[in-house]
Design a protein around this motif. Structure first.
Motif, short mmCIF file in Angstrom:
data_model
loop_
_atom_site.label_atom_id
_atom_site.label_comp_id
_atom_site.label_asym_id
_atom_site.label_seq_id
_atom_site.Cartn_x
_atom_site.Cartn_y
_atom_site.Cartn_z
N GLY A 26 0.83 -1.19 0.00
CA GLY A 26 0.00 0.00 0.00
C GLY A 26 0.87 1.25 0.00
O GLY A 26 1.90 1.29 0.67
N ILE A 27 0.45 2.23 -0.75
CA ILE A 27 1.17 3.50 -0.85
C ILE A 27 0.18 4.62 -0.60
O ILE A 27 -0.94 4.59 -1.12
CB ILE A 27 1.81 3.68 -2.25
N SER A 28 0.59 5.62 0.19
CA SER A 28 -0.31 6.75 0.41
C SER A 28 0.47 8.05 0.37
O SER A 28 1.66 8.10 0.67
CB SER A 28 -1.02 6.61 1.76
N TYR A 29 -0.24 9.10 0.03
CA TYR A 29 0.32 10.45 0.03
C TYR A 29 -0.79 11.41 0.41
O TYR A 29 -1.89 11.36 -0.15
CB TYR A 29 0.87 10.82 -1.35
N GLN A 30 -0.54 12.24 1.39
CA GLN A 30 -1.50 13.26 1.80
C GLN A 30 -0.79 14.61 1.83
O GLN A 30 0.33 14.71 2.30
CB GLN A 30 -2.03 12.97 3.21
N ASN A 31 -1.47 15.62 1.33
CA ASN A 31 -0.95 16.98 1.36
C ASN A 31 -2.05 17.85 1.94
O ASN A 31 -2.89 18.38 1.22
CB ASN A 31 -0.56 17.43 -0.04
N ARG A 32 -2.03 17.98 3.25
CA ARG A 32 -3.09 18.71 3.94
C ARG A 32 -3.04 20.20 3.61
O ARG A 32 -2.01 20.83 3.69
CB ARG A 32 -2.95 18.51 5.45
N PHE A 33 -4.19 20.72 3.24
CA PHE A 33 -4.38 22.14 2.96
C PHE A 33 -3.45 22.67 1.87
O PHE A 33 -3.14 23.85 1.83
CB PHE A 33 -4.22 22.97 4.24
N SER A 34 -2.95 21.79 1.01
CA SER A 34 -2.01 22.15 -0.06
C SER A 34 -0.77 22.85 0.48
O SER A 34 -0.20 23.72 -0.17
CB SER A 34 -2.71 23.03 -1.10
N VAL A 35 -0.35 22.47 1.67
CA VAL A 35 0.84 23.02 2.29
C VAL A 35 1.90 21.92 2.29
O VAL A 35 1.74 20.90 2.96
CB VAL A 35 0.55 23.47 3.75
N THR A 45 2.40 14.02 4.13
CA THR A 45 2.65 12.73 4.75
C THR A 45 2.72 11.69 3.66
O THR A 45 1.87 11.65 2.77
CB THR A 45 1.53 12.36 5.73
N GLN A 46 3.74 10.84 3.73
CA GLN A 46 3.88 9.76 2.76
C GLN A 46 3.98 8.46 3.52
O GLN A 46 4.62 8.41 4.58
CB GLN A 46 5.14 9.96 1.92
N GLY A 47 3.37 7.42 2.99
CA GLY A 47 3.40 6.13 3.67
C GLY A 47 3.53 4.98 2.71
O GLY A 47 3.10 5.05 1.55
N LEU A 48 4.15 3.91 3.20
CA LEU A 48 4.33 2.69 2.42
C LEU A 48 4.22 1.52 3.39
O LEU A 48 4.84 1.53 4.45
CB LEU A 48 5.71 2.70 1.76
N VAL A 49 3.38 0.53 3.04
CA VAL A 49 3.24 -0.67 3.86
C VAL A 49 3.33 -1.91 2.97
O VAL A 49 2.98 -1.87 1.79
CB VAL A 49 1.91 -0.69 4.66
N TYR A 50 3.80 -3.00 3.57
CA TYR A 50 3.97 -4.26 2.84
C TYR A 50 3.64 -5.40 3.78
O TYR A 50 4.05 -5.38 4.95
CB TYR A 50 5.41 -4.39 2.33
N ALA A 51 2.90 -6.39 3.30
CA ALA A 51 2.56 -7.56 4.10
C ALA A 51 2.84 -8.82 3.31
O ALA A 51 2.54 -8.90 2.11
CB ALA A 51 1.09 -7.51 4.51
N LEU A 52 3.41 -9.81 3.99
CA LEU A 52 3.77 -11.08 3.36
C LEU A 52 3.26 -12.23 4.23
O LEU A 52 3.79 -12.47 5.32
CB LEU A 52 5.29 -11.19 3.20
N PRO A 53 2.21 -12.96 3.76
CA PRO A 53 1.73 -14.11 4.53
C PRO A 53 2.65 -15.32 4.35
O PRO A 53 3.21 -15.53 3.28
CB PRO A 53 0.35 -14.38 3.93
N PHE A 54 2.82 -16.07 5.43
CA PHE A 54 3.64 -17.28 5.40
C PHE A 54 3.03 -18.27 6.39
O PHE A 54 3.10 -18.06 7.60
CB PHE A 54 5.08 -16.96 5.77
#
Length: 191
Positions: free
Chosen positions: A39-48, A53-62
């Motif tokens: 998952g990848i996310s990017y937020q730019n609150r109030f165009s400032v 905020t940038q985020g990256l998540v990864y999940a691997l089932p085993f």
């Protein structure tokens, strides 16, 4: 921490949701992941740009485990916080799962204040009462870790308790109680 658009659209009532963003919301809910996910996310609150905020998540089932990694970056040159976390979720039974996570926080202030780096832990549970009803609980920063050893300022300790009721394949309702140790109890709900 950065979150998915789905969770944000439901007032962040996401402690019982089982998707890759459970790495952020409730590490135990990762047990719902059946194939590797990102998952990848990017937020730019109030165009400032200073509030991006940038985020990256990864999940691997085993087998009956799910391993996860996530990173979140907030801020700009004068103030920047970075959180990296490693987690694991395990099915304790067909109904109950447990998740734990270790996070590394790094805060950089301008040259007058310096940098700091600490570890925090979090834990969560997920109970699947039926195929339609899930109950989740998570605690962020279990040890009430201080930002620096010489100050009394601490990272937020956050306790969340919530449920998800699936109405159909396309519709569900979520509700959640959230308690930040510094603020009153809050209620969140979304569909």
């Amino acid at each position: 921490m950065s979150n998915s658009a789905r969770a944000l659209s439901m007032s962040n009532a996401s402690v019982a949701l089982t998707d890759v963003w459970a790495h952020v919301n409730n590490p135990a809910a990762l047990i719902g992941i059946k194939k590797q996910s990102i998952g990848i996310s990017y937020q730019n609150r109030f165009s400032v740009k200073e509030m991006q905020t940038q985020g990256l998540v990864y999940a691997l089932p085993f087998k009956n485990l799910v391993f996860s990694w996530g990173s979140q970056l907030y801020g700009y040159q004068q103030y920047r916080s970075l959180k990296n976390g490693l987690g694991i979720a395990m099915a304790l039974s067909d109904i109950v799962s447990l998740g734990i996570q270790l996070n590394h926080h790094s805060i950089r202030l301008n040259e007058n204040y310096g940098n700091t780096s600490v570890l925090t832990g979090e834990m969560g549970f997920l109970v699947r009462f039926t195929e339609r009803i899930r109950f989740g609980c998570s605690v962020l920063n279990i040890g009430r870790t201080k930002i620096t050893p010489n100050s009394n300022e601490r990272f937020t300790t956050l306790m969340r308790l919530g449920m998800q009721y699936v109405i159909s394949d396309q519709i569900f309702i979520v509700s959640e109680l959230e308690k930040n140790v510094l603020y009153p109890l809050s209620f969140k709900m979304g569909a």
